[in-house]
Design an enzyme around this catalytic site. Structure first.
Site, PDB file in Angstrom:
ATOM      1  N   GLY A 102       1.232 -34.572  32.924  1.00 37.20           N
ATOM      2  CA  GLY A 102       0.877 -35.059  31.586  1.00 37.20           C
ATOM      3  C   GLY A 102       1.602 -36.362  31.282  1.00 37.20           C
ATOM      4  N   HIS A 103       2.884 -36.427  31.641  1.00 37.57           N
ATOM      5  CA  HIS A 103       3.640 -37.671  31.428  1.00 37.57           C
ATOM      6  C   HIS A 103       3.082 -38.789  32.313  1.00 37.57           C
ATOM      7  CE1 HIS A 103       6.876 -34.660  30.332  1.00 37.57           C
ATOM      8  NE2 HIS A 103       6.887 -35.448  29.277  1.00 37.57           N
ATOM      9  N   MET A 130      11.209 -37.165  27.176  1.00 38.90           N
ATOM     10  CA  MET A 130      12.512 -36.500  27.232  1.00 38.90           C
ATOM     11  C   MET A 130      12.780 -36.046  28.668  1.00 38.90           C
ATOM     12  SD  MET A 130      13.098 -34.632  23.613  1.00 38.90           S
ATOM     13  CE  MET A 130      12.198 -33.141  23.938  1.00 38.90           C
ATOM     14  N   ASP A 156       0.749 -32.906  21.610  1.00 37.16           N
ATOM     15  CA  ASP A 156       1.606 -32.924  20.414  1.00 37.16           C
ATOM     16  C   ASP A 156       0.828 -33.648  19.309  1.00 37.16           C
ATOM     17  OD1 ASP A 156       4.267 -31.814  21.458  1.00 37.16           O
ATOM     18  OD2 ASP A 156       3.749 -33.309  22.944  1.00 37.16           O
ATOM     19  N   ARG A 177       8.162 -27.212  28.800  1.00 40.36           N
ATOM     20  CA  ARG A 177       8.663 -25.874  28.480  1.00 40.36           C
ATOM     21  C   ARG A 177       7.949 -24.776  29.268  1.00 40.36           C
ATOM     22  NH1 ARG A 177       9.563 -28.509  23.200  1.00 40.36           N
ATOM     23  NH2 ARG A 177      11.811 -28.387  22.822  1.00 40.36           N
TER      24      ARG A 177
END
Ligand code: PAF
Length: 287
Positions: free
Chosen positions: A36-37, A30, A152, A189
């Site tokens: 991390g991405h 997103m 996640d 976040r």
């Protein structure tokens, strides 16, 4: 790196790679990318010839009152990071392209059982939104493999189950959590946290580690979880859930010993999640 917005352009671009027998790896995101991405991109790079990332803030996975509007949109910086990480193509559709009827009137994909409870309990409909967009991206890109973060944990379980149930020929690769030096799991976040909250945030992982050590040493489950909730409150969190599950997320199936401790907790208006996989001694099982 190609940056494409339209479905037909994406399909055209991938057609020649597929015909040349190249393996295509997908990294759905997103945006507001962090290390991390980039670890997901690196994992896809390892296993695929062509790496496709998508950036789309998916409205159908946000509930009423959640942070859809506030979610950071940082497209230019994201594209620069993806290019540097060796991504070949980034797909950046707009909402009307993916949901021409609007999200509410859209066909939905719903994954039973594994979507229930945990984040699915606190965020009703969230995993239907995730399963829907991920299925759509799988259909548009038709990747050989796709990479998702283990932070996640429930989302990864939902996606594995959807691929299995729908017989999709896609290998799902789970990529370990990337953490800041103080242990906080990287998340888009985290940028919402105030300086004080940022200082408190690593307690979430520390608490999971301490509880994990105790459970692996044979501590009684419900008392340990109760103690964990209290420690989180004392540190300044408002716990959403703290649960021990079998590694496949079924509630009562940890006899083989593989389990996962999962937590979500609020720091002010920011909801953080984290998890820790464990090996429980034979006599222990989740409540
Ligand atoms: O993990 C995320 O960033 C999102 O849930 C995903 C998988 C990109 C679907 O919108």
């Amino acid at each position: 790196m190609q940056c494409l917005q339209r479905i037909h352009a994406l399909r055209d671009a991938l057609h020649s790679h597929r015909r040349a027998g190249q393996r295509i790896g997908l990294v759905p995101t997103m945006g507001n990318l962090h290390d991390g991405h980039l670890a997901l991109v690196a994992a896809a790079r390892q296993h695929a010839d062509i790496v496709v990332a998508s950036i789309f803030v998916n409205p159908t996975q946000f509930g009423p009152g959640e942070d859809l509007e506030a979610y950071p949109r940082t497209l230019e910086a994201d594209c620069a990071r993806l290019r540097e990480a060796g991504c070949d193509l980034v797909f950046v559709p707009d909402e009307r392209t993916l949901y021409p009827r609007g999200g509410q009137r859209q066909t939905r994909v719903s994954v039973p059982e594994v979507s229930q409870g945990l984040c699915g309990g606190s965020r009703p409909g969230h995993f239907d939104g995730v399963a829907t967009i991920v299925t759509m991206l799988f259909n548009l890109v038709q990747p050989d493999l796709a990479c998702f973060g283990e932070k996640d944990y429930q989302q990864l379980a939902v996606i594995r189950r959807l691929v299995e149930d729908l017989h999709l020929p896609i290998e799902i690769i789970g990529v370990p959590i990337v953490r800041d030096a103080d242990g906080l799991a990287m998340s888009s976040r985290n940028g919402y946290l105030t300086t004080d909250q940022r200082r408190t945030a690593p307690h979430l992982q520390q608490t999971l580690r301490e509880l994990g050590d105790a459970l692996e040493a044979g501590a009684e489950v419900s008392a340990t979880l109760q103690e964990g909730r209290q420690r989180l409150c004392e540190a300044g969190f408002e716990p959403d859930y703290l649960e021990l599950r079998a590694a496949d997320l079924s509630e009562s199936n940890a006899s083989a010993g593989d389990a996962v401790l999962l937590a979500a907790a609020w720091l002010g208006s920011t909801r953080l999640i984290d998890n820790l996989t464990l090996r429980l001694p034979a006599a222990t099982s989740p409540p």
